[in-house]
Scaffold this motif. Structure first.
Motif, PDB file in Angstrom:
ATOM      1  N   GLY A 175       0.809  -1.217   0.000  1.00  0.00           N
ATOM      2  CA  GLY A 175       0.000   0.000   0.000  1.00  0.00           C
ATOM      3  C   GLY A 175       0.840   1.265   0.000  1.00  0.00           C
ATOM      4  O   GLY A 175       0.342   2.340  -0.333  1.00  0.00           O
ATOM      5  N   HIS A 176       2.110   1.150   0.376  1.00  0.00           N
ATOM      6  CA  HIS A 176       2.952   2.343   0.457  1.00  0.00           C
ATOM      7  C   HIS A 176       4.099   2.302  -0.546  1.00  0.00           C
ATOM      8  O   HIS A 176       5.076   3.038  -0.393  1.00  0.00           O
ATOM      9  CB  HIS A 176       3.395   2.573   1.907  1.00  0.00           C
ATOM     10  CG  HIS A 176       2.197   2.636   2.795  1.00  0.00           C
ATOM     11  ND1 HIS A 176       1.341   3.727   2.814  1.00  0.00           N
ATOM     12  CD2 HIS A 176       1.620   1.690   3.580  1.00  0.00           C
ATOM     13  CE1 HIS A 176       0.309   3.455   3.608  1.00  0.00           C
ATOM     14  NE2 HIS A 176       0.459   2.231   4.083  1.00  0.00           N
ATOM     15  N   CYS A 206      -1.337  10.309   1.138  1.00  0.00           N
ATOM     16  CA  CYS A 206      -1.728   8.985   1.636  1.00  0.00           C
ATOM     17  C   CYS A 206      -2.066   9.106   3.124  1.00  0.00           C
ATOM     18  O   CYS A 206      -1.542   9.989   3.807  1.00  0.00           O
ATOM     19  CB  CYS A 206      -0.544   8.047   1.440  1.00  0.00           C
ATOM     20  SG  CYS A 206      -0.821   6.364   1.989  1.00  0.00           S
ATOM     21  N   CYS A 218      -0.788   7.596   5.336  1.00  0.00           N
ATOM     22  CA  CYS A 218       0.486   7.485   6.067  1.00  0.00           C
ATOM     23  C   CYS A 218       1.225   8.816   6.126  1.00  0.00           C
ATOM     24  O   CYS A 218       2.252   8.923   6.792  1.00  0.00           O
ATOM     25  CB  CYS A 218       1.380   6.422   5.435  1.00  0.00           C
ATOM     26  SG  CYS A 218       2.225   6.976   3.933  1.00  0.00           S
ATOM     27  N   CYS A 221       1.395   7.157  -2.698  1.00  0.00           N
ATOM     28  CA  CYS A 221       1.371   5.721  -2.400  1.00  0.00           C
ATOM     29  C   CYS A 221       0.170   5.052  -3.087  1.00  0.00           C
ATOM     30  O   CYS A 221      -0.838   5.706  -3.380  1.00  0.00           O
ATOM     31  CB  CYS A 221       1.209   5.465  -0.906  1.00  0.00           C
ATOM     32  SG  CYS A 221       2.456   6.171   0.160  1.00  0.00           S
TER      33      CYS A 221
HETATM   34 ZN   LIG Z   1       1.387   5.649   2.245  1.00  0.00          ZN
END
Ligand SMILES: [Zn+2]
Length: 317
Positions: free
Chosen positions: A161-162, A172, A174, A179
């Motif tokens: 996912g990243h 994202c 995060c 990402c």
């Molecule tokens: Zn991410």
């Protein structure tokens, strides 16, 4: 051997009792939204007992307990699990469960557990080099290399996912940009639809959400809006498929895998048509030609993580 497996998610806790290759007991409960870590640990203990009871067993008759937890798992400790109260700061989850249960306990990352489940009993059966991708609220990835789960030097491997597919792209969850999850995570897609609505682009997504009485755009909400012919949702899903394909192709080009299993709430709900979009976008991006990779559906559904955790528990029994 009989083991309990528990999958701790941001919303639900699934637990199963696995006897050989068969699920003989199961339970499901909500993840406590508040009350901190202690409440969550209590819920995990209850989930283990409840699954055992549904199999007609006492916890003492089971060989071991496995837990798949969000976050980075190191030697039974968990940290960085942002979606569960109190799981962001590192603590000894294994230690807190072992005494009250009186059984050996194995803690693993939830996505790794999901990948182990699919590898041994689901869509990944029979191959040694496998990537499992779970597209739901976020996008998780789990790797099996040479038949073993691969967690990396610090427990952080497999974060599909990243992988960064659009440098400088969308933000994202995060905090970084571009990402896979910034385009293919359900949460990010809902935010994109909200931005569109604020800018005057109509979408059925929020009407479907209201009709179903859901506070969030669940995978089922996305499916209904898509099947109703909503253009905004169709565009978001098509972009999600393209971006997932780019992430998967990058992983396959790096590792020369045999098979990719695609699951998670969103992919499960959308089924074969969505998988075909991902596959069509994936094939031209593969370095090895003709392509030798198969993209298949996850088979274990919501219980995959719990089944994987029960399989991993056998290693400590
Ligand atoms: Zn991410």
């Amino acid at each position: 051997m009989r083991t309990v497996g528990i999958d701790l998610g941001g919303t639900n806790i699934y637990s199963v009792v696995l006897d050989g290759d068969t699920v003989v007991g199961r339970a499901k409960r909500k993840t406590p939204g508040k009350g901190g870590r202690d409440r969550v640990v209590e819920a995990l203990l209850d989930a283990a007992h409840e699954a055992a009871a549904s199999a007609g067993l006492d916890i003492g008759q089971l060989d071991a307990v496995g837990v798949g937890s969000p976050g980075v798992v190191i030697d039974g400790t968990v940290g960085g699990g942002a979606n569960v109260p109190g799981f962001d700061e590192r603590f000894d989850l294994g230690g807190l469960l072992r005494d009250p249960l009186g059984r050996p306990v194995r803690i693993a990352n939830d996505v790794t557990a999901g990948a182990v489940g699919e590898h041994r009993l689901g869509g990944g059966r029979g191959v040694d080099d496998l990537l499992c991708v779970f597209a739901g609220t976020g996008v998780g990835g789990g790797l099996i290399l040479r038949g073993r789960p691969f967690e990396g030097s610090h427990g952080g491997a497999g974060e599909l996912g990243h992988l960064i597919v659009r440098q400088g792209g969308e933000v994202c969850p995060c905090g970084r940009r571009g990402c896979v999850e910034a385009y293919a995570g359900r949460r990010a897609m809902e935010l994109a639809a909200e931005r569109g609505r604020a800018a005057g682009t109509p979408t059925l997504l929020f009407d479907v959400m209201a009709d179903k009485g859901k506070p969030r755009a669940t995978s089922g909400v996305f499916r209904t809006a898509f099947e109703s012919g909503d253009r905004v949702v169709a565009d978001l899903l098509e972009e999600a498929a393209q971006v997932l394909a780019a992430g998967i192709a990058s992983a396959v080009n790096l590792l020369d895998l045999e098979r990719v299993v695609l699951g998670g709430g969103l992919a499960d709900q959308l089924g074969a048509p969505f998988r075909r979009w991902v596959d069509a976008a994936l094939q031209p991006l593969l370095f090895l030609q003709p392509p030798r990779i198969e993209l298949v559906a996850a088979e274990l559904g919501d219980e995959g993580g719990a089944i994987g955790a029960a399989l991993l528990a056998r290693e400590v029994a």
